[in-house]
Design a protein around this motif. Structure first.
Motif, short mmCIF file in Angstrom:
data_model
loop_
_atom_site.label_atom_id
_atom_site.label_comp_id
_atom_site.label_asym_id
_atom_site.label_seq_id
_atom_site.Cartn_x
_atom_site.Cartn_y
_atom_site.Cartn_z
N ASN A 83 -50.94 2.91 -27.78
CA ASN A 83 -51.19 4.11 -26.73
C ASN A 83 -50.04 4.07 -25.95
O ASN A 83 -49.45 4.92 -25.31
CB ASN A 83 -52.47 4.01 -26.30
CG ASN A 83 -53.58 4.16 -26.88
OD1 ASN A 83 -53.47 5.26 -28.00
ND2 ASN A 83 -54.77 3.69 -26.82
N GLU A 87 -47.46 7.03 -25.15
CA GLU A 87 -47.18 7.80 -24.08
C GLU A 87 -45.67 7.76 -23.56
O GLU A 87 -45.07 8.68 -22.96
CB GLU A 87 -48.14 7.06 -22.80
CG GLU A 87 -49.52 7.35 -22.85
CD GLU A 87 -49.71 8.85 -22.88
OE1 GLU A 87 -49.39 9.44 -22.02
OE2 GLU A 87 -50.59 9.29 -23.69
N LYS A 90 -43.92 10.50 -25.53
CA LYS A 90 -44.35 11.67 -24.99
C LYS A 90 -43.42 12.01 -23.72
O LYS A 90 -42.90 13.17 -23.40
CB LYS A 90 -45.73 11.87 -24.90
CG LYS A 90 -46.66 12.17 -26.10
CD LYS A 90 -48.18 12.07 -25.49
CE LYS A 90 -49.09 12.47 -26.82
NZ LYS A 90 -50.38 12.66 -26.48
N ARG A 91 -43.38 11.01 -22.70
CA ARG A 91 -42.54 11.06 -21.80
C ARG A 91 -41.22 11.35 -21.89
O ARG A 91 -40.53 12.21 -21.34
CB ARG A 91 -42.58 9.68 -20.92
CG ARG A 91 -41.97 9.62 -19.57
CD ARG A 91 -42.03 8.30 -19.04
NE ARG A 91 -40.98 7.52 -19.61
CZ ARG A 91 -39.59 7.36 -19.15
NH1 ARG A 91 -39.11 8.30 -18.59
NH2 ARG A 91 -38.80 6.70 -20.07
#
Length: 287
Positions: A83, A87, A90-91
């Protein structure tokens, strides 16, 4: 007059880092665990920049892919419960709005900046050379924007260099001091072979007004038959005002293997997740 846009001239071939750059853009060369271009983009975002313009070339598709979504990778990371990495991916994809402009013919740094004119509009803008990675508490772009907000004129970053290295840089002719770090510039000399006017070198961070774009459209070709950004800034300095700012921070020339290695050591020692390991490696070396 707010500085909202940063221009990244990224069309160069990166021959100083061959053979690594034979198949990947020099801006995608990794410094520890991130490509050079990501460090530079993160710097301008931390400085309040809202929009990034890449002036790129045909061989630079990897830059676009790095800042795009990767559904296959994200799906795999999610399936493996990674995870934190998910993240982070995605950032990167949501970091900022990026516009891509082609520099179809390599006619110099000034020409690369001029290629972004329509995308920039009439606003002041930053120019970032991602080969220069700078470690600082306050992003250098933010330092320059602060000075621009006071002067409303172009501001370029400066660094002291040894006298024996002045022939490697654009060197400024310093004028009246505004404060300990900010000065008006009387001129600049590109890579002086002898008798440099100072030991203050121009480094790859600029905040420029549209006066520089106007100058780029009208100046003749300079050194190497190319349109030189330094020539345009010098023309503006003659007609108006240009300031130089001796920035706070440590700069690494990551366009060559020695600077890249030095940066890797320094950044590793600064990171909490790597400091102890880096120190153990250094202590264990038989030097």
């Amino acid at each position: 007059m707010k500085v909202r846009t940063a221009v990244f001239p990224v069309a160069g071939l990166g021959t100083r880092l061959l053979p690594a750059t034979k198949s990947i853009p020099k801006e995608m060369v990794t410094l520890i665990d991130k490509p050079l271009i990501q460090y530079a983009v993160e710097e301008v975002i931390a400085a309040g920049i809202e929009r990034v313009i890449f002036v790129s070339a045909r061989s630079k598709r990897a830059l676009e892919d790095h800042f795009d979504y990767s559904p296959e990778l994200e799906y795999q990371l999610e399936g493996n419960n990674k995870n934190e990495l998910l993240e982070e991916m995605k950032r990167i994809s949501e970091m900022c709005d990026i516009t891509y402009v082609r520099q179809k013919n390599p006619k110099g740094l000034g020409h690369a900046v001029l290629c972004a004119r329509d995308a920039v509009g009439r606003e002041p803008f930053a120019v970032i050379l991602p080969d220069d990675i700078i470690m600082s508490k306050t992003p250098v772009t933010a330092q320059l924007i602060e000075q621009f907000n006071q002067t409303k004129k172009s501001v370029i970053s400066l660094m002291e260099v040894p006298e024996g290295d002045t022939s490697k840089y654009g060197i400024v002719v310093p004028g009246e001091k505004v404060n300990d770090r900010l000065m008006r510039l009387e001129g600049m000399v590109e890579k002086p072979k002898e008798n440099p006017p100072s030991n203050l070198a121009i480094i790859g961070r600029y905040i420029l007004t549209n006066e520089v774009m106007d100058a780029l459209e009208n100046i003749p070709r300079g050194a190497g038959g190319e349109i030189q950004l330094t020539d345009a800034i010098l023309e503006v300095a003659k007609q108006s005002r240009v300031y130089g700012y001796h920035f706070e921070g440590k700069r690494f020339d990551c366009g060559n293997r020695f600077g890249l290695f030095e940066a890797a050591v320094n950044f590793a020692l600064e990171r909490e997740d790597m400091r102890e390991h880096a120190m153990n490696v250094i202590k264990g070396m038989q030097i």
